[in-house]
Design an enzyme around this catalytic site. Structure first.
Site, PDB file in Angstrom:
ATOM      1  N   ASP A  72       6.295  11.261  52.702  1.00  0.00           N
ATOM      2  CA  ASP A  72       5.372  10.637  53.653  1.00  0.00           C
ATOM      3  C   ASP A  72       5.144  11.587  54.832  1.00  0.00           C
ATOM      4  O   ASP A  72       6.093  11.999  55.504  1.00  0.00           O
ATOM      5  CB  ASP A  72       5.933   9.298  54.139  1.00  0.00           C
ATOM      6  CG  ASP A  72       4.854   8.394  54.706  1.00  0.00           C
ATOM      7  OD1 ASP A  72       4.129   8.822  55.628  1.00  0.00           O
ATOM      8  OD2 ASP A  72       4.715   7.260  54.217  1.00  0.00           O
ATOM      9  N   SER A 121      -0.740   5.326  56.010  1.00  0.00           N
ATOM     10  CA  SER A 121       0.003   5.334  54.739  1.00  0.00           C
ATOM     11  C   SER A 121      -0.409   4.189  53.817  1.00  0.00           C
ATOM     12  O   SER A 121      -0.234   4.293  52.605  1.00  0.00           O
ATOM     13  CB  SER A 121       1.506   5.251  55.008  1.00  0.00           C
ATOM     14  OG  SER A 121       1.943   6.397  55.704  1.00  0.00           O
ATOM     15  N   ASP A 173       7.640  -1.503  53.440  1.00  0.00           N
ATOM     16  CA  ASP A 173       6.765  -0.588  54.180  1.00  0.00           C
ATOM     17  C   ASP A 173       5.586  -0.174  53.274  1.00  0.00           C
ATOM     18  O   ASP A 173       5.608  -0.392  52.063  1.00  0.00           O
ATOM     19  CB  ASP A 173       7.570   0.621  54.651  1.00  0.00           C
ATOM     20  CG  ASP A 173       6.935   1.325  55.851  1.00  0.00           C
ATOM     21  OD1 ASP A 173       5.910   0.840  56.380  1.00  0.00           O
ATOM     22  OD2 ASP A 173       7.463   2.379  56.262  1.00  0.00           O
ATOM     23  N   THR A 175       4.175   2.485  51.800  1.00  0.00           N
ATOM     24  CA  THR A 175       4.143   3.310  50.584  1.00  0.00           C
ATOM     25  C   THR A 175       4.758   2.605  49.382  1.00  0.00           C
ATOM     26  O   THR A 175       4.160   2.610  48.299  1.00  0.00           O
ATOM     27  CB  THR A 175       4.770   4.684  50.865  1.00  0.00           C
ATOM     28  OG1 THR A 175       4.099   5.253  51.996  1.00  0.00           O
ATOM     29  CG2 THR A 175       4.647   5.616  49.674  1.00  0.00           C
ATOM     30  N   ARG A 186      -0.676  -4.309  56.339  1.00  0.00           N
ATOM     31  CA  ARG A 186       0.651  -3.785  56.018  1.00  0.00           C
ATOM     32  C   ARG A 186       1.765  -4.445  56.831  1.00  0.00           C
ATOM     33  O   ARG A 186       2.945  -4.369  56.458  1.00  0.00           O
ATOM     34  CB  ARG A 186       0.690  -2.279  56.238  1.00  0.00           C
ATOM     35  CG  ARG A 186       0.356  -1.867  57.661  1.00  0.00           C
ATOM     36  CD  ARG A 186       0.250  -0.358  57.822  1.00  0.00           C
ATOM     37  NE  ARG A 186       1.570   0.265  57.757  1.00  0.00           N
ATOM     38  CZ  ARG A 186       1.761   1.584  57.788  1.00  0.00           C
ATOM     39  NH1 ARG A 186       0.737   2.415  57.847  1.00  0.00           N
ATOM     40  NH2 ARG A 186       2.979   2.077  57.745  1.00  0.00           N
ATOM     41  N   GLU A 353       9.835   7.557  47.392  1.00  0.00           N
ATOM     42  CA  GLU A 353       9.265   7.990  48.670  1.00  0.00           C
ATOM     43  C   GLU A 353      10.321   8.522  49.630  1.00  0.00           C
ATOM     44  O   GLU A 353      11.339   7.859  49.874  1.00  0.00           O
ATOM     45  CB  GLU A 353       8.537   6.828  49.376  1.00  0.00           C
ATOM     46  CG  GLU A 353       7.852   7.318  50.652  1.00  0.00           C
ATOM     47  CD  GLU A 353       7.526   6.239  51.683  1.00  0.00           C
ATOM     48  OE1 GLU A 353       6.664   6.493  52.530  1.00  0.00           O
ATOM     49  OE2 GLU A 353       8.140   5.156  51.656  1.00  0.00           O
ATOM     50  N   ASP A 358       7.584  11.474  57.863  1.00  0.00           N
ATOM     51  CA  ASP A 358       6.529  10.925  58.719  1.00  0.00           C
ATOM     52  C   ASP A 358       7.089  10.322  60.002  1.00  0.00           C
ATOM     53  O   ASP A 358       6.604  10.602  61.101  1.00  0.00           O
ATOM     54  CB  ASP A 358       5.790   9.837  57.925  1.00  0.00           C
ATOM     55  CG  ASP A 358       4.886   8.978  58.786  1.00  0.00           C
ATOM     56  OD1 ASP A 358       3.730   9.371  58.991  1.00  0.00           O
ATOM     57  OD2 ASP A 358       5.344   7.900  59.236  1.00  0.00           O
ATOM     58  N   LYS A 359       8.126   9.521  59.873  1.00  0.00           N
ATOM     59  CA  LYS A 359       8.600   8.783  61.055  1.00  0.00           C
ATOM     60  C   LYS A 359       9.196   9.746  62.101  1.00  0.00           C
ATOM     61  O   LYS A 359       9.032   9.553  63.310  1.00  0.00           O
ATOM     62  CB  LYS A 359       9.606   7.702  60.638  1.00  0.00           C
ATOM     63  CG  LYS A 359       8.917   6.601  59.783  1.00  0.00           C
ATOM     64  CD  LYS A 359       9.888   5.567  59.246  1.00  0.00           C
ATOM     65  CE  LYS A 359       9.302   4.773  58.080  1.00  0.00           C
ATOM     66  NZ  LYS A 359       8.077   4.028  58.373  1.00  0.00           N
ATOM     67  N   HIS A 362       6.324  11.559  63.813  1.00  0.00           N
ATOM     68  CA  HIS A 362       5.739  10.705  64.861  1.00  0.00           C
ATOM     69  C   HIS A 362       6.531  10.815  66.157  1.00  0.00           C
ATOM     70  O   HIS A 362       5.946  10.838  67.236  1.00  0.00           O
ATOM     71  CB  HIS A 362       5.727   9.232  64.416  1.00  0.00           C
ATOM     72  CG  HIS A 362       4.561   8.856  63.545  1.00  0.00           C
ATOM     73  ND1 HIS A 362       3.246   9.064  63.909  1.00  0.00           N
ATOM     74  CD2 HIS A 362       4.512   8.254  62.327  1.00  0.00           C
ATOM     75  CE1 HIS A 362       2.432   8.613  62.950  1.00  0.00           C
ATOM     76  NE2 HIS A 362       3.173   8.115  61.973  1.00  0.00           N
ATOM     77  N   ASP A 400       1.221  11.590  51.414  1.00  0.00           N
ATOM     78  CA  ASP A 400       0.138  10.628  51.626  1.00  0.00           C
ATOM     79  C   ASP A 400      -0.866  11.127  52.661  1.00  0.00           C
ATOM     80  O   ASP A 400      -2.027  10.740  52.654  1.00  0.00           O
ATOM     81  CB  ASP A 400       0.695   9.242  51.976  1.00  0.00           C
ATOM     82  CG  ASP A 400       1.699   9.273  53.113  1.00  0.00           C
ATOM     83  OD1 ASP A 400       2.048  10.366  53.588  1.00  0.00           O
ATOM     84  OD2 ASP A 400       2.136   8.183  53.528  1.00  0.00           O
ATOM     85  N   HIS A 401      -0.414  12.002  53.543  1.00  0.00           N
ATOM     86  CA  HIS A 401      -1.295  12.583  54.570  1.00  0.00           C
ATOM     87  C   HIS A 401      -0.522  13.683  55.253  1.00  0.00           C
ATOM     88  O   HIS A 401       0.718  13.734  55.158  1.00  0.00           O
ATOM     89  CB  HIS A 401      -1.727  11.525  55.600  1.00  0.00           C
ATOM     90  CG  HIS A 401      -0.571  10.769  56.180  1.00  0.00           C
ATOM     91  ND1 HIS A 401       0.266  11.318  57.128  1.00  0.00           N
ATOM     92  CD2 HIS A 401      -0.062   9.544  55.898  1.00  0.00           C
ATOM     93  CE1 HIS A 401       1.212  10.447  57.419  1.00  0.00           C
ATOM     94  NE2 HIS A 401       1.053   9.360  56.682  1.00  0.00           N
ATOM     95  N   HIS A 444      -0.898  11.468  62.611  1.00  0.00           N
ATOM     96  CA  HIS A 444      -1.316  12.000  61.309  1.00  0.00           C
ATOM     97  C   HIS A 444      -2.493  12.951  61.523  1.00  0.00           C
ATOM     98  O   HIS A 444      -3.209  12.841  62.503  1.00  0.00           O
ATOM     99  CB  HIS A 444      -1.815  10.875  60.397  1.00  0.00           C
ATOM    100  CG  HIS A 444      -0.825   9.806  60.114  1.00  0.00           C
ATOM    101  ND1 HIS A 444      -1.131   8.699  59.371  1.00  0.00           N
ATOM    102  CD2 HIS A 444       0.487   9.672  60.461  1.00  0.00           C
ATOM    103  CE1 HIS A 444      -0.065   7.920  59.273  1.00  0.00           C
ATOM    104  NE2 HIS A 444       0.930   8.496  59.936  1.00  0.00           N
TER     105      HIS A 444
END
Lengths: 479, 479
Positions: A72, A121, A173, A175, A186, A353, A358-359, A362, A400-401, A444
């Protein structure tokens, strides 16, 4: 000239896929391109190489098993950062070793189907899980009409494959949810979280919260964090008054919450692993990036807040494969729970995943981010080792991005947050996180991301494809 | 465990290559991997697909012609931005259509050969031009010992191929220079600029400035900007007292400075096209990114400062191919200048650089950047169209390094500079340039970048390779 935002140019695999897709344009029967995407410019060019791709043994072969591994937020920048820090600039990660590689586009759409250049996501996962673009925040439902779209996990299960879905985030979550559930937003993770999904409640004829749908969809192996959502009480329908965890037990799931539980799981009994209240704590720690940078730092390859009893993503992946494979081989006796037993010769589908790349991106924490990328890469190794012995397995890894982190010169002065790391090869590396207000979460990006694959159907990831093409690559290989 | 920073694991093509490489480790005779790089983790895995790559008709075939197109600073983010703005998120650029795709690492090294995670254009260009890593700022000379390294253009010329080298920057700028010259510092562009290259002067036994070496190396077709460096006066050696332009004329070059000159060029006479005093003015204009962002803007697809008489990179590329191909076919009568005439059957080598993608990224000008990416993409189309009719042509496109620009959500507040564009499909797109002080030039990044190819040898760009592997891909295909 802009083309329609959804990829309608490929044949939908498995006739069932179109059934639930009411409200979106019906895919045409246009011939699939060997490059695996809407790359019309490339289909006829570079004839020699393209021809060889179409004719190679890897294409056209049927896959028995499919493993899809998603990092992610793992753009090329995040991959390079993890490589530079751990194995060195000239070293290679496990994920670097796939023989077929390309890039895919990740944009989402608005309610009218017009492109949004940066996806979240939920929309991106809906892209590969269903082959359809949707709006940011939505889980495997259409833009505009908000209709459920069948997912590759659901289709694999229908076809008789054993199925699994693993994450380091909440199992509810985005994904993991895109394979297990269909909700408007989501955020509708547990029965108490349904405010944004009024039409998805059981009372309104929907499937209920993501947690409830995760149980009803019924993958054979489900693992992640997010126990808090499963411990909420169901408010409607046949399981009213039970927690979702109790509903899962009623459906035959064995609930495990730690390493030893994971090790004791047996095939034939569906497994629900919930290893943390919310996200599974990250593996590495360090100083987050700061305005003006940090002193040069080495990452700590442990986390005091991660209990020793927490299984790694690597071990979750290897156990999932063991359990799913045992089912397909008919090992370990008969099915203990209807629908989760012997499926000789049918193979399996597994999604894995690595969520917290990702987290940590961020929150601009380079050590946390690198540690999660490395943990994900070890799960990739498990999948690749399995595929080496079982060449009828399609393994795909992608993201995913893309995300905020950038490797910049050591003398650069990033406008937002930065940190200097000393890598394992003893060299300074500066990371910038500057694409949003330094006081807010970093963002992202809309950059295309890497996709890589081995095994039957792997040729289709080459060139530039779209995220939605991964649905066709997987379902096409399993057809 | 870190591996040696230089790629010493591949057989050096063309025995001559090792001769000049004194002072750097002698390459071993380790077997070339089919994936085209030091991707040891991948070599044995994913056996089905990897095996097919090795056996496909595209690999092992000999190329007659090679065209290498480099988008300077054209990371995946820059590619996606140009795609989103022009053909739309679901559209495809010409460069998207290559059948074989991968990523390569771009790091440079220090004087001791230790990695620097962010490269400049000189070190990165030296990587693909010579197959060796060097220090930032150096042009095709070794780290530490500062010895010249043979370039793919020099080797192609020695082999009898017609050769060309085109850019939108100064012809003496780093990316074209890495094929034509060997100097300690990229700043040593003309005879008056030699302060940082004391050992490269003719008096000290060196080759002189980049401009002088460009003439003495003697590619058949040379085009770009940077006339100011060629108009400097040579201070030493046989051409002392002449300008470099006069030296070029003496060597048989025809100097052209505009479109009509370009059109009137004939094969058999080497061509020196110098279309601007310094960089060739960019094609598109708009508001640069600013603190707090810009009002939504549409780019202007013209530039009042770009004279109508300036040929496009697209036309430079098609003319270069016409001239080089005519030489190889023996068209247009005999050679007018020794060494630049008929080379029947020998083929050609051409490098094309879109230079100002990087330069506009440095100054955070998204319209300038997109316009140059699109101009480069039209040159890619010329090469691909030629290769479609001449399948014995290897075409490779890549970047020298990634760069600052990031596509971010429209509601993000980048910490540095930002601009919102309205794309051709009518959608808002925000770009952030925030990886350095907003008052300074934005920075390169260390992210791996895309490499894509078609034709003989194209298979070798798959997977994760290093920039230095492109040298072996090209020289291997021409072997």
């Amino acid at each position: 000239m802009p083309r329609p935002a959804r990829s309608t140019r490929r044949r939908l695999a498995w006739g069932t896929a179109a059934v639930l897709a009411a409200g979106v344009a019906v895919p045409t029967l246009a011939q699939a391109t060997p490059g695996g995407g809407p790359a019309s410019a490339g289909a006829s060019a570079g004839a020699t190489a393209a021809g060889s791709a179409a004719a190679s043994p890897a294409s056209g072969h049927k896959a028995k098993n499919v493993i899809v591994l998603i990092g992610d937020g793992m753009g090329d920048s995040e991959i390079t950062l993890a490589r530079d820090y751990t194995v060195g600039a000239n070293g290679r990660l496990n994920m670097d070793g796939f023989p077929r590689t390309g890039a895919y586009t990740t944009y989402s759409v608005d309610e009218k189907g017009k492109p949004e250049y940066v996806t979240d996501s939920a929309a991106s996962g809906t892209g590969w899980a269903t082959g359809n673009k949707t709006v940011n925040g939505r889980i495997s439902k259409t833009p505009g009409t908000d209709k459920p779209l069948p997912t590759m996990l659901e289709l694999a299960k229908k076809k008789g494959l054993a199925t699994g879905n693993i994450t380091t985030a909440d199992l509810t979550d985005a994904t993991p949810a895109v394979q297990n559930a269909h909700v408007r937003d989501r955020g509708c993770q547990g029965p108490a979280d349904m405010k944004k999904c009024p039409r998805d409640t059981l009372g309104q004829g929907g499937g209920g919260s993501i947690a409830e749908q995760t149980v009803t969809t019924g993958a054979d192996v489900l693992m992640g964090g997010g126990k808090e959502h499963f411990d909420q009480t169901v408010t409607e329908g046949p399981h009213k008054g039970r927690t979702v965890t109790e509903q899962a037990r009623k459906a035959g799931y064995r609930l495990v919450t730690d390493k030893s539980g994971l090790e004791s799981a047996t095939p034939g009994t569906p497994l629900l692993g919930l290893f943390a209240r919310s996200d599974i704590p990250v593996e590495w720690t360090g100083k987050p990036a700061a305005r003006g940078g940090t002193d040069p730092q080495r990452c700590t390859t442990s986390n005091p807040e991660r209990p020793d009893t927490t299984p790694s993503l690597e071990r979750q992946t290897s156990r999932a494969i063991e359990l799913l494979e045992a089912q397909q081989k008919g090992k370990n006796g008969k099915a203990k729970v209807k629908g989760h037993g012997k499926k000789p010769g049918k193979g399996f589908f597994l999604q894995v995943e690595g969520a917290s790349i990702d987290k940590q991106d961020h929150v601009a924490d380079p050590c946390g981010q690198i540690g999660e990328t490395v943990a994900f890469d070890r799960a990739v190794k498990v999948a690749r080792d399995y595929a080496r012995k079982h060449p009828d397995t399609l393994v795909v890894t992608s993201a995913d991005h893309a995300h905020a982190s950038q490797i910049v010169p050591t003398d650069a002065k990033p406008a937002g947050l930065a940190s200097t790391l000393i890598t394992d090869e003893g060299r300074p590396l500066q990371v910038s996180y500057s694409n949003n207000d330094p006081a807010a979460a970093q963002e992202h990006t809309g950059t295309q991301v890497r996709i890589a694959a081995s095994g039957p159907g792997a040729d289709r990831v080459q060139g530039v494809t779209d995220q939605t093409d991964l649905f066709h690559t997987v379902t096409g290989a399993l057809r």
